[in-house]
Write a protein that holds these residues in place. Structure first.
Motif, PDB file in Angstrom:
ATOM      1  N   SER A  77       0.831  -1.203   0.000  1.00  0.00           N
ATOM      2  CA  SER A  77       0.000   0.000   0.000  1.00  0.00           C
ATOM      3  C   SER A  77       0.868   1.257   0.000  1.00  0.00           C
ATOM      4  O   SER A  77       1.982   1.261   0.547  1.00  0.00           O
ATOM      5  CB  SER A  77      -0.912  -0.004   1.235  1.00  0.00           C
ATOM      6  OG  SER A  77      -1.586   1.223   1.370  1.00  0.00           O
ATOM      7  N   ALA A  78       0.338   2.324  -0.582  1.00  0.00           N
ATOM      8  CA  ALA A  78       1.038   3.606  -0.552  1.00  0.00           C
ATOM      9  C   ALA A  78       0.865   4.314   0.788  1.00  0.00           C
ATOM     10  O   ALA A  78       1.627   5.215   1.125  1.00  0.00           O
ATOM     11  CB  ALA A  78       0.515   4.507  -1.681  1.00  0.00           C
ATOM     12  N   ASP A  79      -0.118   3.882   1.575  1.00  0.00           N
ATOM     13  CA  ASP A  79      -0.385   4.512   2.868  1.00  0.00           C
ATOM     14  C   ASP A  79       0.502   3.877   3.942  1.00  0.00           C
ATOM     15  O   ASP A  79       0.444   2.657   4.155  1.00  0.00           O
ATOM     16  CB  ASP A  79      -1.859   4.340   3.227  1.00  0.00           C
ATOM     17  CG  ASP A  79      -2.171   4.913   4.596  1.00  0.00           C
ATOM     18  OD1 ASP A  79      -1.800   6.066   4.852  1.00  0.00           O
ATOM     19  OD2 ASP A  79      -2.768   4.176   5.414  1.00  0.00           O
ATOM     20  N   PRO A  80       1.314   4.667   4.668  1.00  0.00           N
ATOM     21  CA  PRO A  80       2.219   4.097   5.684  1.00  0.00           C
ATOM     22  C   PRO A  80       1.483   3.330   6.780  1.00  0.00           C
ATOM     23  O   PRO A  80       1.944   2.275   7.216  1.00  0.00           O
ATOM     24  CB  PRO A  80       2.937   5.324   6.256  1.00  0.00           C
ATOM     25  CG  PRO A  80       2.820   6.369   5.201  1.00  0.00           C
ATOM     26  CD  PRO A  80       1.507   6.127   4.523  1.00  0.00           C
ATOM     27  N   ALA A  81       0.354   3.850   7.234  1.00  0.00           N
ATOM     28  CA  ALA A  81      -0.384   3.168   8.301  1.00  0.00           C
ATOM     29  C   ALA A  81      -0.894   1.808   7.833  1.00  0.00           C
ATOM     30  O   ALA A  81      -0.827   0.815   8.569  1.00  0.00           O
ATOM     31  CB  ALA A  81      -1.554   4.040   8.763  1.00  0.00           C
ATOM     32  N   THR A  82      -1.395   1.752   6.600  1.00  0.00           N
ATOM     33  CA  THR A  82      -1.872   0.479   6.050  1.00  0.00           C
ATOM     34  C   THR A  82      -0.715  -0.495   5.877  1.00  0.00           C
ATOM     35  O   THR A  82      -0.846  -1.696   6.147  1.00  0.00           O
ATOM     36  CB  THR A  82      -2.568   0.712   4.699  1.00  0.00           C
ATOM     37  OG1 THR A  82      -3.655   1.629   4.880  1.00  0.00           O
ATOM     38  CG2 THR A  82      -3.112  -0.582   4.131  1.00  0.00           C
ATOM     39  N   ARG A  83       0.449   0.016   5.433  1.00  0.00           N
ATOM     40  CA  ARG A  83       1.631  -0.840   5.283  1.00  0.00           C
ATOM     41  C   ARG A  83       2.039  -1.451   6.626  1.00  0.00           C
ATOM     42  O   ARG A  83       2.394  -2.623   6.705  1.00  0.00           O
ATOM     43  CB  ARG A  83       2.804  -0.045   4.707  1.00  0.00           C
ATOM     44  CG  ARG A  83       2.723   0.229   3.226  1.00  0.00           C
ATOM     45  CD  ARG A  83       4.102   0.514   2.641  1.00  0.00           C
ATOM     46  NE  ARG A  83       4.802   1.570   3.363  1.00  0.00           N
ATOM     47  CZ  ARG A  83       4.711   2.861   3.099  1.00  0.00           C
ATOM     48  NH1 ARG A  83       3.937   3.266   2.103  1.00  0.00           N
ATOM     49  NH2 ARG A  83       5.403   3.745   3.787  1.00  0.00           N
ATOM     50  N   THR A  84       1.990  -0.631   7.681  1.00  0.00           N
ATOM     51  CA  THR A  84       2.403  -1.133   8.997  1.00  0.00           C
ATOM     52  C   THR A  84       1.415  -2.175   9.504  1.00  0.00           C
ATOM     53  O   THR A  84       1.814  -3.208  10.058  1.00  0.00           O
ATOM     54  CB  THR A  84       2.514   0.026  10.000  1.00  0.00           C
ATOM     55  OG1 THR A  84       3.395   1.026   9.475  1.00  0.00           O
ATOM     56  CG2 THR A  84       3.060  -0.469  11.334  1.00  0.00           C
ATOM     57  N   ARG A  85       0.109  -1.927   9.331  1.00  0.00           N
ATOM     58  CA  ARG A  85      -0.882  -2.922   9.747  1.00  0.00           C
ATOM     59  C   ARG A  85      -0.682  -4.229   9.001  1.00  0.00           C
ATOM     60  O   ARG A  85      -0.759  -5.314   9.575  1.00  0.00           O
ATOM     61  CB  ARG A  85      -2.303  -2.393   9.500  1.00  0.00           C
ATOM     62  CG  ARG A  85      -2.768  -1.371  10.513  1.00  0.00           C
ATOM     63  CD  ARG A  85      -4.268  -1.133  10.445  1.00  0.00           C
ATOM     64  NE  ARG A  85      -4.727  -0.703   9.146  1.00  0.00           N
ATOM     65  CZ  ARG A  85      -5.469  -1.440   8.329  1.00  0.00           C
ATOM     66  NH1 ARG A  85      -5.826  -2.667   8.684  1.00  0.00           N
ATOM     67  NH2 ARG A  85      -5.872  -0.975   7.163  1.00  0.00           N
ATOM     68  N   ALA A  86      -0.423  -4.129   7.708  1.00  0.00           N
ATOM     69  CA  ALA A  86      -0.187  -5.334   6.908  1.00  0.00           C
ATOM     70  C   ALA A  86       1.071  -6.055   7.383  1.00  0.00           C
ATOM     71  O   ALA A  86       1.098  -7.293   7.440  1.00  0.00           O
ATOM     72  CB  ALA A  86      -0.061  -4.963   5.434  1.00  0.00           C
ATOM     73  N   ALA A  87       2.102  -5.291   7.741  1.00  0.00           N
ATOM     74  CA  ALA A  87       3.350  -5.904   8.200  1.00  0.00           C
ATOM     75  C   ALA A  87       3.142  -6.668   9.504  1.00  0.00           C
ATOM     76  O   ALA A  87       3.669  -7.776   9.677  1.00  0.00           O
ATOM     77  CB  ALA A  87       4.424  -4.836   8.371  1.00  0.00           C
TER      78      ALA A  87
ATOM     79  N   GLU B  42       5.905   1.110  16.896  1.00  0.00           N
ATOM     80  CA  GLU B  42       6.227   0.439  18.155  1.00  0.00           C
ATOM     81  C   GLU B  42       5.550  -0.935  18.207  1.00  0.00           C
ATOM     82  O   GLU B  42       6.168  -1.925  18.633  1.00  0.00           O
ATOM     83  CB  GLU B  42       5.786   1.270  19.359  1.00  0.00           C
ATOM     84  CG  GLU B  42       6.223   0.638  20.669  1.00  0.00           C
ATOM     85  CD  GLU B  42       5.462   1.148  21.882  1.00  0.00           C
ATOM     86  OE1 GLU B  42       5.956   0.950  23.007  1.00  0.00           O
ATOM     87  OE2 GLU B  42       4.359   1.705  21.706  1.00  0.00           O
ATOM     88  N   ARG B  43       4.294  -1.003  17.779  1.00  0.00           N
ATOM     89  CA  ARG B  43       3.600  -2.291  17.784  1.00  0.00           C
ATOM     90  C   ARG B  43       4.321  -3.308  16.902  1.00  0.00           C
ATOM     91  O   ARG B  43       4.409  -4.489  17.234  1.00  0.00           O
ATOM     92  CB  ARG B  43       2.152  -2.129  17.324  1.00  0.00           C
ATOM     93  CG  ARG B  43       1.243  -1.476  18.353  1.00  0.00           C
ATOM     94  CD  ARG B  43      -0.225  -1.733  18.034  1.00  0.00           C
ATOM     95  NE  ARG B  43      -0.608  -1.264  16.718  1.00  0.00           N
ATOM     96  CZ  ARG B  43      -0.993  -0.025  16.446  1.00  0.00           C
ATOM     97  NH1 ARG B  43      -1.046   0.868  17.417  1.00  0.00           N
ATOM     98  NH2 ARG B  43      -1.355   0.321  15.224  1.00  0.00           N
ATOM     99  N   LEU B  44       4.837  -2.835  15.759  1.00  0.00           N
ATOM    100  CA  LEU B  44       5.539  -3.731  14.853  1.00  0.00           C
ATOM    101  C   LEU B  44       6.827  -4.250  15.491  1.00  0.00           C
ATOM    102  O   LEU B  44       7.110  -5.459  15.459  1.00  0.00           O
ATOM    103  CB  LEU B  44       5.847  -3.001  13.543  1.00  0.00           C
ATOM    104  CG  LEU B  44       6.579  -3.794  12.452  1.00  0.00           C
ATOM    105  CD1 LEU B  44       5.856  -5.090  12.132  1.00  0.00           C
ATOM    106  CD2 LEU B  44       6.744  -2.943  11.203  1.00  0.00           C
ATOM    107  N   LEU B  45       7.609  -3.369  16.086  1.00  0.00           N
ATOM    108  CA  LEU B  45       8.833  -3.794  16.753  1.00  0.00           C
ATOM    109  C   LEU B  45       8.536  -4.713  17.932  1.00  0.00           C
ATOM    110  O   LEU B  45       9.228  -5.712  18.153  1.00  0.00           O
ATOM    111  CB  LEU B  45       9.629  -2.571  17.226  1.00  0.00           C
ATOM    112  CG  LEU B  45      10.362  -1.779  16.144  1.00  0.00           C
ATOM    113  CD1 LEU B  45      10.890  -0.464  16.709  1.00  0.00           C
ATOM    114  CD2 LEU B  45      11.507  -2.606  15.569  1.00  0.00           C
ATOM    115  N   CYS B  46       7.495  -4.377  18.686  1.00  0.00           N
ATOM    116  CA  CYS B  46       7.143  -5.192  19.848  1.00  0.00           C
ATOM    117  C   CYS B  46       6.627  -6.562  19.430  1.00  0.00           C
ATOM    118  O   CYS B  46       6.879  -7.568  20.120  1.00  0.00           O
ATOM    119  CB  CYS B  46       6.112  -4.470  20.707  1.00  0.00           C
ATOM    120  SG  CYS B  46       6.800  -3.083  21.647  1.00  0.00           S
ATOM    121  N   GLU B  47       5.906  -6.616  18.323  1.00  0.00           N
ATOM    122  CA  GLU B  47       5.424  -7.915  17.844  1.00  0.00           C
ATOM    123  C   GLU B  47       6.597  -8.802  17.456  1.00  0.00           C
ATOM    124  O   GLU B  47       6.619 -10.006  17.753  1.00  0.00           O
ATOM    125  CB  GLU B  47       4.484  -7.729  16.660  1.00  0.00           C
ATOM    126  CG  GLU B  47       3.780  -9.001  16.212  1.00  0.00           C
ATOM    127  CD  GLU B  47       2.850  -9.577  17.264  1.00  0.00           C
ATOM    128  OE1 GLU B  47       2.619 -10.810  17.233  1.00  0.00           O
ATOM    129  OE2 GLU B  47       2.371  -8.816  18.120  1.00  0.00           O
TER     130      GLU B  47
END
Length: 847
Positions: free
Chosen positions: A408-418, A452-457
């Motif tokens: 996705s071009a949207d950073p928030a959507t990219r992070t959720r997907a990650a 932070e959620r991504l790193l913590c996950e």
């Protein structure tokens, strides 16, 4: 094509044939259950021919008897042929008696006859054969037959009847793989297994293009299956249905779900009461949506509709849902106008996935992806769908749709997907895909929280695998980027308790303020209190979250229950740990594979019991999985369990080897982390290496001097009693027992009792028991029982508790065939032939 999922039926057939004296077995199943394939496999394994009943010959009396006789060996065939030639005009019962008498008078080698579709024979043959087959014992003739349902009839009541079950989910996946080829995508295999509902006929009849099977193109839904001419039996089975139901069922066949209120209106127009369909189990309802209860029957019904009929039904479905259920309306409209935008269908798939309607969600998603929609919207919706499926425990499907979403071009959507992809890969492939960390964005606000959620996950998954150093790196990066908050601080505390070196600046301040606490924070807080030996707080947090309404998503519930098992294992309560394991396994999604870390938890729980049923096999399996998954940090934990098991079995040198290997590989300073110090002291002492045992005791004493861990002090008390037992005997263990409190771990108290029994074998009444500290030891097995292997003793213990073979297989995480083979070996060693004799033998040996 190899036969799949019929080991139970093949074993029944083998037992019947193996007697050699003559017997008959009947396998009963519905159309498409794989009866013919089963018949062919039985015939191939036992060098027999298959007699296939032909409906076209039903008009010829005794045509079925003639076909069966032709399959006999030469001597029997000639003898029975002479009976048929003499008794062509005899009454059926007299003919049956004479054939049976003739077979009993003959003396010949055993032979096997396999009959497919026995109920399709002419009525005269059914009458004769039902008499003959019920009296085969002593003839040497074994008959294995298949048939449709005999409900309401008494034909062949004298035969052993076995109902053919639908395939399990895993068996359905295996059969789908053999049909679609080894290159079929794993998610596609799961989808077709779910939609076929274990029906072999549907799975064998699948018609997918190579691109669909490989997951490169959306599936055509409802699934295409080969058109089959209605079999006579299928027509007979359908006759029990009210003819007025046909239109309603056709309407349900063209879509995954139908609004219940709309369906009632349509049903009323045709004089049908929906409650009758519900009562018969033909239709099911969930959340105001109705569907055909058996997905396989729906696919069969859909395949039998003409294109014109389907179009008319879709038109009615679209009209019925015009004012409500917009996604269902779009489903039907997509067949009427294939060029229309299908984003609403994908939105419906997301809602269905969140409501645990996985099969319907997949159909909506596949139908949506087969049409046109805006690419940006498509990507965003697929991320939402993938995230919902992962939270629902459908990790493989979630991974499938996240891959289709692209970037996705949207950073928030990219992070959720990650984050969703990280969770899915960990659950499906049992690895941590840290390539998704490239989506970490250190900017403030929502982006910082998502990063932070991504790193913590990532850190949480590494901790689950025992990779503390990698988790510390993620925690340090969050601190360095200035995005660390409560979640990072909790993970830092857990890493430190596990022996990591964290330098996170944030202090841990988490108030348990009811509904405001986040589920991911609650899990981490429970893990932290667990490692700090505050088991009551950890239990309270977990149970509070499990009891919340509305319920947490399946992914979170599975994590909570896995955490609860860990709590009870560390708290040393075998009964509570077993109950927690049962509750945890109930949450497992069909087809779920267990990773090495979860296998470690199961092995640790199994090792708590006496005897440690299934623990050795779980350790072996877990170690292999850890190597395959690259989770080398878990290997020492498996070695520690293996050392404890060897100590309990009296193999002291082996126990020392495993325990020292575990400690050297782990390398931690805190003995309360791996909890092997006391076992190592005891193994050294009992192996006669007493100087080494005292050295280990002194090492534990030095560590315990600065430790607040309750386990460490209990372990030290046991080790001291062991090392004093040579001089002071029972008083040494009496001093250790005095240290115990009422709230201490039952397992540690039991381990002290076992240590006393091993160190003081001549003491008749253990001091621990005399002081009320533990149960009396059970009767010791006789010499013959002691000659059994560890695996065989586990089987024996479960047989003595009254478990059946299938229950034993489930308890030990082994196949039913393995249980049967081990029981055979046990019988041979003990000179017995049955379970009853086994139990009697053991009780006699223990008396």
């Amino acid at each position: 094509m190899p036969i799949v999922g019929r080991e139970r039926e093949l074993h029944v057939a083998a037992n019947l044939i193996g007697s050699g004296s003559g017997s008959a077995g009947l396998f009963v199943g519905e159309s498409g259950s794989g009866k013919s394939a089963l018949a062919r496999e039985v015939a191939a394994r036992h060098d027999a021919v298959v007699v296939t009943a032909s409906p076209s010959e039903r008009m010829w009396p005794l045509s079925g008897v003639t076909a069966v006789v032709a399959a006999l060996d030469d001597g029997r065939r000639d003898a029975v042929d002479s009976v048929l030639s003499r008794g062509g005009d005899w009454p059926e019962h007299l003919l049956a008696e004479e054939i049976s008498r003739t077979l009993h008078l003959l003396r010949a080698e055993p032979c096997v006859v396999v009959v497919d579709d026995l109920d399709e024979m002419d009525s005269a043959s059914i009458t004769v054969l039902s008499y003959v087959f019920g009296r085969l014992r002593g003839t040497g003739v074994s008959v294995i037959a298949t048939s449709g349902s005999f409900e309401g009839r008494h034909d062949f009541a004298g035969m052993l009847q076995t109902r053919i079950q639908r395939l399990s989910f895993d068996e359905s996946v295996d059969l789908a793989r053999s049909v679609l080829g080894p290159g079929a995508d794993r998610a596609v295999l799961r989808i077709v297994a779910e939609l076929a509902a274990g029906d072999p006929g549907v799975l064998v009849g699948l018609r997918l293009t190579p691109a669909e099977a490989n997951g490169d193109e959306p599936l055509s839904v409802p699934l295409r299956v080969r058109e089959q001419q209605p079999h006579r039996r299928q027509q007979r089975e359908c006759r029990v249905l009210d003819p007025r139901w046909a239109h309603v069922l056709d309407l349900l066949a063209v879509g995954p779900v139908y609004g219940l209120d709309r369906l009632r209106t349509t049903a009323d127009e045709h004089g049908v009461d929906i409650d009758d369909l519900l009562d018969h189990g033909i239709v099911s309802v969930h959340g105001g949506l109705a569907r055909i209860a058996d997905p396989a029957q729906r696919l069969r019904r859909h395949a039998g509709l003409s294109p014109e009929k389907r179009r008319a039904l879709h038109a009615r479905g679209a009209a019925d849902h015009a004012g409500a259920h917009p996604a269902t309306r779009r489903w039907h409209e997509s067949f009427l106008d294939p060029a229309a935008d299908r984003s609403a269908l994908l939105g419906g798939a997301i809602l269905l996935a969140r409501d645990a309607e996985t099969a319907a969600a997949v159909e909506f998603a596949e139908r949506a992806l087969a049409g046109e929609m805006d690419e940006v919207r498509r990507c965003e919706l697929l991320v939402d769908l993938g995230e919902a499926l992962v939270l629902g425990g459908q990790d493989l499907l979630g991974q499938h749709y996240l891959r289709r979403a692209g970037v996705s071009a949207d950073p928030a959507t990219r992070t959720r997907a990650a984050i969703a992809r990280l969770r899915a890969v960990a659950a499906v492939d049992h690895t941590v895909d840290d390539t998704v960390l490239e989506h970490v964005d250190p900017l403030v606000g929502a982006k910082a929280a998502a990063s932070e959620r991504l790193l913590c996950e990532s850190a949480r998954l590494h901790l689950h695998r025992g990779e503390v150093d990698l988790a510390v790196e993620r925690i340090a990066l969050a601190v360095e980027l200035g995005i660390a908050s409560t979640q990072t601080a909790l993970l830092a505390g857990i890493a430190e308790e596990m022996g990591g070196r964290c330098h996170a600046a944030a202090a841990i301040r988490l108030e348990d303020d009811g509904d405001d606490i986040q589920i991911d924070h609650a899990l981490l807080y429970a893990g932290l209190t667990l490692l700090r030996e505050d088991y009551s707080t950890a239990r309270r947090i977990i149970r509070t979250e499990l009891d919340r309404s509305p319920r947490h998503a399946p992914m979170w519930r599975e994590h909570l229950l896995r955490q609860l098992v860990t709590v009870e294992v560390r708290a040393g309560d075998p009964v509570a740990a077993r109950e927690a394991v049962i509750a945890w396994q109930r949450e497992w999604i069909p087809g779920r594979s267990t990773d090495a870390a979860s296998t470690l938890i199961l092995a640790a729980e199994a090792a708590m019991h006496e005897p440690p049923i299934g623990a050795a096999e779980l350790v072996e399996r877990g170690r292999e999985r850890a190597r395959r998954e690259g989770a080398g940090t878990l290997i020492p934990w498996f070695s520690a369990i293996e050392g404890t098991l060897a100590l309990g079995a009296g193999r002291y040198a082996e126990a020392i080897l495993h325990l020292r290997e575990a400690r050297s590989l782990h390398g931690g300073d805190d003995p309360a982390v791996m909890r092997l110090a006391a076992d190592l002291v005891e193994a050294l002492w009992l192996d006669g290496r007493r100087d080494e045992a005292r050295e280990e005791l002194h090492r534990l004493e030095r560590t315990a001097a600065d430790s607040t861990r309750r386990w460490t002090h209990l372990a030290l008390a046991r080790s001291r009693a062991v090392c004093r037992s040579g001089r002071e005997g029972a008083p040494a263990f009496r001093d250790a027992e005095a240290l115990f409190r009422g709230d201490d771990a039952p397992l540690e108290r039991e381990r002290l009792r076992r240590a006393e029994e091993r160190c003081l074998p001549d003491v008749r009444v253990p001091v621990v028991r005399a002081l009320g500290g533990g149960a009396a030891p059970g009767p010791r097995p006789g010499r013959a029982a002691r000659e059994l292997t560890g695996h065989e003793r586990e089987i024996v213990a479960l047989v003595e508790r009254g478990l059946r073979n299938r229950e034993i297989a489930a308890a030990l995480f082994i196949s039913l065939r393995t249980v049967e083979l081990r029981l055979t070996g046990i019988y041979r060693k003990l000179g017995i032939t049955s379970r009853v004799q086994l139990v009697a033998h053991l009780r006699g040996a223990a008396s």
